[in-house]
Design an enzyme around this catalytic site. Structure first.
Site, PDB file in Angstrom:
ATOM      1  N   ASP A  44       0.857  -1.169   0.000  1.00 39.63           N
ATOM      2  CA  ASP A  44       0.000   0.000   0.000  1.00 39.63           C
ATOM      3  C   ASP A  44       0.897   1.224   0.000  1.00 39.63           C
ATOM      4  O   ASP A  44       2.010   1.192   0.533  1.00 39.63           O
ATOM      5  CB  ASP A  44      -0.942   0.021   1.195  1.00 39.63           C
ATOM      6  CG  ASP A  44      -2.162   0.918   0.965  1.00 39.63           C
ATOM      7  OD1 ASP A  44      -2.289   1.508  -0.133  1.00 39.63           O
ATOM      8  OD2 ASP A  44      -2.990   1.029   1.881  1.00 39.63           O
ATOM      9  N   THR A  45       0.400   2.279  -0.604  1.00 35.90           N
ATOM     10  CA  THR A  45       1.147   3.525  -0.723  1.00 35.90           C
ATOM     11  C   THR A  45       0.240   4.668  -0.320  1.00 35.90           C
ATOM     12  O   THR A  45      -0.948   4.660  -0.627  1.00 35.90           O
ATOM     13  CB  THR A  45       1.628   3.731  -2.170  1.00 35.90           C
ATOM     14  OG1 THR A  45       2.538   2.697  -2.507  1.00 35.90           O
ATOM     15  CG2 THR A  45       2.322   5.076  -2.341  1.00 35.90           C
TER      16      THR A  45
ATOM     17  N   PHE B 229       0.912   8.771 -12.504  1.00 39.31           N
ATOM     18  CA  PHE B 229      -0.510   8.742 -12.168  1.00 39.31           C
ATOM     19  C   PHE B 229      -0.689   9.329 -10.779  1.00 39.31           C
ATOM     20  O   PHE B 229       0.268   9.665 -10.098  1.00 39.31           O
ATOM     21  CB  PHE B 229      -1.057   7.312 -12.238  1.00 39.31           C
ATOM     22  CG  PHE B 229      -0.416   6.365 -11.261  1.00 39.31           C
ATOM     23  CD1 PHE B 229      -1.002   6.115 -10.029  1.00 39.31           C
ATOM     24  CD2 PHE B 229       0.779   5.734 -11.561  1.00 39.31           C
ATOM     25  CE1 PHE B 229      -0.408   5.252  -9.118  1.00 39.31           C
ATOM     26  CE2 PHE B 229       1.377   4.864 -10.658  1.00 39.31           C
ATOM     27  CZ  PHE B 229       0.778   4.626  -9.443  1.00 39.31           C
TER      28      PHE B 229
ATOM     29  N   TYR C  21      -0.952  11.484  -7.697  1.00 39.94           N
ATOM     30  CA  TYR C  21      -0.477  12.797  -7.276  1.00 39.94           C
ATOM     31  C   TYR C  21       0.849  13.180  -7.930  1.00 39.94           C
ATOM     32  O   TYR C  21       1.422  14.220  -7.595  1.00 39.94           O
ATOM     33  CB  TYR C  21      -0.314  12.815  -5.752  1.00 39.94           C
ATOM     34  CG  TYR C  21      -1.596  12.579  -4.996  1.00 39.94           C
ATOM     35  CD1 TYR C  21      -2.475  13.627  -4.734  1.00 39.94           C
ATOM     36  CD2 TYR C  21      -1.935  11.315  -4.537  1.00 39.94           C
ATOM     37  CE1 TYR C  21      -3.656  13.416  -4.030  1.00 39.94           C
ATOM     38  CE2 TYR C  21      -3.109  11.091  -3.835  1.00 39.94           C
ATOM     39  CZ  TYR C  21      -3.959  12.146  -3.584  1.00 39.94           C
ATOM     40  OH  TYR C  21      -5.126  11.928  -2.889  1.00 39.94           O
ATOM     41  N   ASP C  22       1.349  12.376  -8.859  1.00 41.90           N
ATOM     42  CA  ASP C  22       2.653  12.634  -9.480  1.00 41.90           C
ATOM     43  C   ASP C  22       2.806  14.055 -10.030  1.00 41.90           C
ATOM     44  O   ASP C  22       3.872  14.654  -9.869  1.00 41.90           O
ATOM     45  CB  ASP C  22       2.944  11.618 -10.583  1.00 41.90           C
ATOM     46  CG  ASP C  22       3.312  10.244 -10.049  1.00 41.90           C
ATOM     47  OD1 ASP C  22       3.354  10.058  -8.810  1.00 41.90           O
ATOM     48  OD2 ASP C  22       3.557   9.346 -10.877  1.00 41.90           O
TER      49      ASP C  22
ATOM     50  N   LYS D 202      12.019   7.857 -12.417  1.00 41.49           N
ATOM     51  CA  LYS D 202      11.165   7.839 -11.230  1.00 41.49           C
ATOM     52  C   LYS D 202      11.396   6.573 -10.411  1.00 41.49           C
ATOM     53  O   LYS D 202      11.484   6.622  -9.182  1.00 41.49           O
ATOM     54  CB  LYS D 202       9.688   7.952 -11.627  1.00 41.49           C
ATOM     55  CG  LYS D 202       8.750   7.945 -10.435  1.00 41.49           C
ATOM     56  CD  LYS D 202       7.302   7.978 -10.868  1.00 41.49           C
ATOM     57  CE  LYS D 202       6.404   7.683  -9.684  1.00 41.49           C
ATOM     58  NZ  LYS D 202       5.023   7.454 -10.070  1.00 41.49           N
TER      59      LYS D 202
ATOM     60  N   HIS E 106       9.414   5.830  -3.854  1.00 39.50           N
ATOM     61  CA  HIS E 106       9.056   5.095  -2.651  1.00 39.50           C
ATOM     62  C   HIS E 106       8.830   3.621  -2.967  1.00 39.50           C
ATOM     63  O   HIS E 106       9.317   2.738  -2.269  1.00 39.50           O
ATOM     64  CB  HIS E 106       7.801   5.716  -2.034  1.00 39.50           C
ATOM     65  CG  HIS E 106       6.748   5.997  -3.072  1.00 39.50           C
ATOM     66  ND1 HIS E 106       6.898   6.974  -4.039  1.00 39.50           N
ATOM     67  CD2 HIS E 106       5.564   5.410  -3.332  1.00 39.50           C
ATOM     68  CE1 HIS E 106       5.839   6.970  -4.835  1.00 39.50           C
ATOM     69  NE2 HIS E 106       5.016   6.029  -4.421  1.00 39.50           N
ATOM     70  N   ARG E 107       8.092   3.356  -4.016  1.00 42.73           N
ATOM     71  CA  ARG E 107       7.779   1.976  -4.389  1.00 42.73           C
ATOM     72  C   ARG E 107       9.043   1.255  -4.842  1.00 42.73           C
ATOM     73  O   ARG E 107       9.287   0.114  -4.464  1.00 42.73           O
ATOM     74  CB  ARG E 107       6.714   1.954  -5.492  1.00 42.73           C
ATOM     75  CG  ARG E 107       6.145   0.577  -5.751  1.00 42.73           C
ATOM     76  CD  ARG E 107       4.914   0.610  -6.654  1.00 42.73           C
ATOM     77  NE  ARG E 107       3.737   1.043  -5.900  1.00 42.73           N
ATOM     78  CZ  ARG E 107       3.108   2.203  -6.063  1.00 42.73           C
ATOM     79  NH1 ARG E 107       3.514   3.076  -6.948  1.00 42.73           N
ATOM     80  NH2 ARG E 107       2.051   2.496  -5.334  1.00 42.73           N
TER      81      ARG E 107
END
Length: 140
Positions: free
Chosen positions: A12-13, A92, A94-95, A115, A120-121
């Site tokens: 989850d992010t 996609f 909030y980028d 990116k 984070h991912r």
């Protein structure tokens, strides 16, 4: 895992904004309410941020791996700030309004490869990969 007993993972992010006390956080995908899209979420975020000068924010991803019944967690964080206006068309969510620390462009202005190197991912996945690699070497 509870239903099948098989090893699995999930992630989850969330976007955490300091001026909003960590919101939207785990509710990032539903920030504007159920049934709304990324644009509505971003619009709500920019509206709530309009009077805030503290634009510090971070994306946080947590991956939970259950392997042979044992849980492990892997976290990745990308620090940055919320822009006043969207910039870019890539990515996609909030980028377009998130500018990572030490960069002058938003996530939405970066190539996917660029990116992924700092996201984070990407950081969480690298930790998961390292864990699995060590475990594989240990068991061989």
């Amino acid at each position: 895992f509870q239903k099948t007993g098989l090893s699995c993972f999930a992630d989850d992010t969330g976007l955490e904004v300091d001026a909003l006390n960590g919101a939207p956080g785990v509710h990032s995908a539903r920030f504007a309410g159920e049934g709304h899209d990324f644009q509505a979420n971003m619009d709500k975020l920019l509206l709530e941020m309009k009077d805030h000068s503290n634009r510090n924010a971070r994306f946080r991803t947590v991956i939970c791996l259950i392997l042979d019944g044992e849980k492990s967690y892997f976290e990745g964080i990308a620090e940055g700030e919320i822009l006043y206006d969207p910039k870019g068309k890539e990515g996609f969510g909030y980028d377009p309004v998130f500018q990572p620390k030490n960069y002058s462009i938003s996530f939405a202005e970066m190539s996917a490869n660029e990116k992924n190197e700092i996201s984070h991912r990407g950081k969480a996945v690298k930790k998961l990969q390292q864990f699995l690699h060590k475990r594989t070497k240990k068991n061989n």
